[in-house]
Design a protein around this motif. Structure first.
Motif, PDB file in Angstrom:
ATOM      1  N   PHE A   1     -54.988 -26.716 -13.276  1.00  0.00           N
ATOM      2  CA  PHE A   1     -55.172 -26.466 -14.705  1.00  0.00           C
ATOM      3  C   PHE A   1     -55.408 -24.989 -14.963  1.00  0.00           C
ATOM      4  O   PHE A   1     -54.883 -24.432 -15.935  1.00  0.00           O
ATOM      5  N   LYS A   2     -56.196 -24.349 -14.116  1.00  0.00           N
ATOM      6  CA  LYS A   2     -56.502 -22.929 -14.320  1.00  0.00           C
ATOM      7  C   LYS A   2     -55.243 -22.073 -14.265  1.00  0.00           C
ATOM      8  O   LYS A   2     -55.033 -21.196 -15.110  1.00  0.00           O
ATOM      9  N   VAL A   3     -54.407 -22.333 -13.278  1.00  0.00           N
ATOM     10  CA  VAL A   3     -53.166 -21.564 -13.158  1.00  0.00           C
ATOM     11  C   VAL A   3     -52.285 -21.805 -14.376  1.00  0.00           C
ATOM     12  O   VAL A   3     -51.713 -20.871 -14.948  1.00  0.00           O
ATOM     13  N   HIS A   4     -52.184 -23.056 -14.810  1.00  0.00           N
ATOM     14  CA  HIS A   4     -51.371 -23.394 -15.974  1.00  0.00           C
ATOM     15  C   HIS A   4     -51.918 -22.727 -17.242  1.00  0.00           C
ATOM     16  O   HIS A   4     -51.161 -22.162 -18.043  1.00  0.00           O
ATOM     17  N   ASN A   5     -53.230 -22.788 -17.409  1.00  0.00           N
ATOM     18  CA  ASN A   5     -53.836 -22.223 -18.613  1.00  0.00           C
ATOM     19  C   ASN A   5     -53.754 -20.696 -18.614  1.00  0.00           C
ATOM     20  O   ASN A   5     -53.522 -20.080 -19.668  1.00  0.00           O
ATOM     21  N   ASP A   6     -53.927 -20.096 -17.446  1.00  0.00           N
ATOM     22  CA  ASP A   6     -53.782 -18.636 -17.349  1.00  0.00           C
ATOM     23  C   ASP A   6     -52.361 -18.211 -17.709  1.00  0.00           C
ATOM     24  O   ASP A   6     -52.151 -17.188 -18.378  1.00  0.00           O
ATOM     25  N   PHE A   7     -51.390 -19.007 -17.269  1.00  0.00           N
ATOM     26  CA  PHE A   7     -49.997 -18.685 -17.578  1.00  0.00           C
ATOM     27  C   PHE A   7     -49.737 -18.823 -19.079  1.00  0.00           C
ATOM     28  O   PHE A   7     -49.063 -17.985 -19.690  1.00  0.00           O
TER      29      PHE A   7
END
Length: 229
Positions: A18-24
């Protein structure tokens, strides 16, 4: 900039973080230009990563009015019916009622997906004036699943506007008397139960939507009660 976006997209597309997706997503949102929105739109539509697609789609709504107007324009420009149905879904999620006029014509689409998403979005956005529209399409629609969704879309409007039940219940009672398809009968009954707060023997799983119980017995209970009124 695009090189960085493409590298970040590749990384996000390969993970369920989720963090990687949200950062993107936040990286995409930094570019508010039309070109930036186009890039965001294309990546949302193209990814096969379901978690990433969901975050990028809902994240598009964070672009505000300019983003919604961009999506509305895509209803005219987009040729792919699946992608167009995704746009309808996002406009429905926006909660902005002015987009109903863009969505409602897709009730006449030849595409099952487009009709389905239009029905759902109308349920999310519509006021009591849309109940008559949903009811009119009930007799036109040939797909049983979509006829069921037309009924549950009316319920969505009721959940927001309780007075809508006075427009919905007479229609449901009339259809219940003449309907022979058990799937549709079951949906009509659970919606009647929700609107009247009276249990007639059916249960709807809140997660799966699966309906259990004696469908014909429940129908007979309602018909008997109606005959006593």
């Amino acid at each position: 900039m695009n090189d960085n976006i493409d590298l970040s997209y590749q990384k996000a597309n390969e993970t369920d973080s989720f963090k990687v997706h949200n950062d993107f997503l936040n990286q995409l949102l930094l570019d508010t230009s039309n070109e930036g929105m186009e890039k965001h739109y294309q990546l949302f539509q193209d990814t096969q990563n379901k978690d990433l697609k969901r975050i990028l789609g809902k994240g598009f709504l964070k672009r505000g009015e300019s983003g919604l107007n961009f999506l509305s324009g895509k209803l005219n420009d987009e040729k792919d019916s699946t992608k167009k149905s995704n746009v309808i879904h996002l406009l429905g999620l926006s909660g902005v009622k002015k987009y109903l006029s863009d969505i409602t014509p897709y009730l006449d689409s030849k595409s099952y997906d487009l009709r389905y998403k239009a029905i759902v979005a109308i349920g999310w956005l519509g006021d009591t004036d849309m109940i008559a529209v949903l009811q009119s399409y009930f007799s036109k629609e040939k797909e049983v699943d979509l006829r069921c969704f037309l009924i549950t879309a009316m319920r969505q409007i009721y959940f927001r506007i309780s007075s809508a039940k006075d427009l919905i219940l007479p229609f449901l009672y009339e259809k219940l008397k003449s309907e022979s398809n058990e799937q549709l009968i079951a949906v009509i009954i659970v919606v009647i139960q929700d609107l009247t707060k009276i249990k007639y023997g059916l249960k709807e799983d809140p997660n799966s939507g699966e309906i259990s119980g004696n469908i014909i017995g429940s129908k007979e209970k309602i018909i008997k009660k109606l005959n006593l009124l």
